[in-house]
Motif scaffolding. Structure first.
Motif, PDB file in Angstrom:
ATOM      1  N   ILE A 178     -63.111  45.232 -37.504  1.00  0.00           N
ATOM      2  CA  ILE A 178     -64.318  44.510 -37.110  1.00  0.00           C
ATOM      3  C   ILE A 178     -65.204  44.261 -38.323  1.00  0.00           C
ATOM      4  O   ILE A 178     -65.469  45.171 -39.110  1.00  0.00           O
TER       5      ILE A 178
ATOM      6  N   ASP B  45     -64.267  45.915 -45.159  1.00  0.00           N
ATOM      7  CA  ASP B  45     -63.373  45.335 -44.154  1.00  0.00           C
ATOM      8  C   ASP B  45     -62.064  44.860 -44.782  1.00  0.00           C
ATOM      9  O   ASP B  45     -60.991  45.054 -44.202  1.00  0.00           O
TER      10      ASP B  45
ATOM     11  N   LEU C 127     -61.848  40.955 -36.657  1.00  0.00           N
ATOM     12  CA  LEU C 127     -62.595  40.632 -35.449  1.00  0.00           C
ATOM     13  C   LEU C 127     -64.061  40.505 -35.849  1.00  0.00           C
ATOM     14  O   LEU C 127     -64.597  41.376 -36.538  1.00  0.00           O
ATOM     15  N   TRP C 128     -64.716  39.442 -35.422  1.00  0.00           N
ATOM     16  CA  TRP C 128     -66.124  39.213 -35.765  1.00  0.00           C
ATOM     17  C   TRP C 128     -67.010  39.939 -34.754  1.00  0.00           C
ATOM     18  O   TRP C 128     -66.673  40.020 -33.572  1.00  0.00           O
ATOM     19  N   HIS C 129     -68.110  40.488 -35.228  1.00  0.00           N
ATOM     20  CA  HIS C 129     -68.951  41.338 -34.362  1.00  0.00           C
ATOM     21  C   HIS C 129     -69.495  40.617 -33.142  1.00  0.00           C
ATOM     22  O   HIS C 129     -69.894  41.240 -32.167  1.00  0.00           O
TER      23      HIS C 129
ATOM     24  N   LEU D 138     -61.143  41.835 -27.889  1.00  0.00           N
ATOM     25  CA  LEU D 138     -60.437  42.535 -28.975  1.00  0.00           C
ATOM     26  C   LEU D 138     -59.057  41.926 -29.231  1.00  0.00           C
ATOM     27  O   LEU D 138     -58.294  42.431 -30.067  1.00  0.00           O
TER      28      LEU D 138
ATOM     29  N   VAL E  53     -58.547  49.972 -33.416  1.00  0.00           N
ATOM     30  CA  VAL E  53     -59.722  49.282 -33.958  1.00  0.00           C
ATOM     31  C   VAL E  53     -60.299  50.073 -35.129  1.00  0.00           C
ATOM     32  O   VAL E  53     -60.466  51.287 -35.033  1.00  0.00           O
TER      33      VAL E  53
ATOM     34  N   ILE F   2     -69.445  42.930 -29.638  1.00  0.00           N
ATOM     35  CA  ILE F   2     -68.080  43.457 -29.576  1.00  0.00           C
ATOM     36  C   ILE F   2     -68.044  44.963 -29.286  1.00  0.00           C
ATOM     37  O   ILE F   2     -67.023  45.493 -28.844  1.00  0.00           O
TER      38      ILE F   2
END
Lengths: 87, 235
Positions: B6, B14, B32-34, B39, B45, B68
């Motif tokens: 994320i 990241d 994954l963008w906040h 998911l 994760v 998220i």
């Protein structure tokens, strides 16, 4: 509805390690302020809030503290509802 | 297997996480963008290190309210593995997914250097590929890494075997001098009650190959990989 000024004071919880407060205490002593002790550094959050009564404003502000403004593990808070401005 | 990293505004590890996961684990790694609400079917994760939202208010306090994080909570509640490293650990504590909090280092300094940590428990899904007692050399890079919790919480963590990593000397001795940030009982990493949510201040993703100065972090990813593989077999 009236507008209220809300002041939230957040300080490190009693008994929690507060290295920042300790460092400031040391610095104050080195400036010659003898007798200084128990220094704690916290933060002040001010906001305006539209609510039906001071009680409602107080209730909302406490909820804000519990959910975001303070961390109950490390911090204590208190809330002051200042004068209703206008209206 | 598919692993998600994320990205919050202000995340800066990241890509390190992504690279380490891709290098060590078989399968796909995605960002994954906040602000996402999905998911996208990942099996694990990562909440990476960095300074999400500029550490405003308290480190992790704002990021834990990202959209998220609702999905991450549900994923964790269903037993999905979640790993928070550094700022990710702070976010998990602020989110109430792990007990305790991370406060300013005892020295008040930002500390960026390799440290030694001891593996306290060898168990899936995060540390099965380490022998218990193994000493790892991994970097830390944080200003707010001093782990604290109430005494009963600390006692419960110990009794339940939920302290996975402790700061130690190169020989594996847990001493005050080997504690870089003042953490209670030299705690460097813990898991939740169910054991599927890990928070740790040191950066295993920055130590996955000798070229980086240490490959001691790689078995953490291998442990996760072994766990995910076994889950797929039993599915």
């Amino acid at each position: 509805m009236s507008d209220f000024q809300v002041e939230v004071r957040v300080v490190p919880r009693e008994g929690i390690l507060d290295p920042q407060g300790k460092a400031v205490a040391g610095a104050l002593k080195s400036l010659g302020f003898a007798g200084v002790d128990h220094v704690h550094v916290g933060r002040l959050v001010t906001l305006s809030l539209s609510a039906a009564s001071p009680e409602e404003a107080q209730h909302a502000a406490v909820a804000m503290c519990r959910q975001l403004l303070a961390n109950p593990v490390t911090e204590d808070f208190d809330v002051r509802i200042l004068e209703a401005a206008g209206s | 297997m598919k692993v998600g990293v994320i990205t919050f505004p202000g995340s800066n590890c990241d890509y390190d996480c992504y690279k380490a996961a891709q290098e060590v684990l078989e399968g796909e790694t995605i960002f994954l963008w906040h602000k996402e609400h999905d998911l996208r079917g990942v099996d694990a994760v990562f909440l990476p290190g960095g300074f999400s939202y500029g550490d405003y208010l308290r480190a992790g306090a704002i990021a834990q309210l990202s959209p998220i994080m609702n999905e991450v909570r549900q994923f964790a509640a269903a037993g999905g593995p979640v790993i928070g490293i550094c700022n990710g650990f702070q976010i998990l504590c602020e989110a109430g997914m792990l007990p305790g909090a991370l406060i300013r280092n005892r020295s008040l300094r930002f500390i960026s250097r390799p440290v030694h940590i001891r593996v306290e428990q060898s168990r899936p899904p995060f540390t099965s590929e380490y022998g218990a007692g193994r000493v790892l050399r991994v970097p830390i890079a944080h200003g707010e890494g001093c782990y604290i919790a109430d005494e009963p919480v600390l006692d419960a963590l110990e009794a339940e075997g939920r302290v996975l990593f402790r700061y130690c000397t190169p020989d594996g001795e847990v001493t005050e001098a080997a504690n870089p940030n003042g953490s209670a009982r030299n705690i460097a990493g813990i898991v939740n009650e169910a054991g599927n949510v890990l928070g740790m201040m040191p950066h295993p993703e920055r130590a996955v190959e000798p070229l980086l100065g240490s490959a001691d972090g790689a078995p953490l990813f291998e442990s996760l990989g072994a766990h995910l593989t076994s889950m797929m077999i039993y599915k």
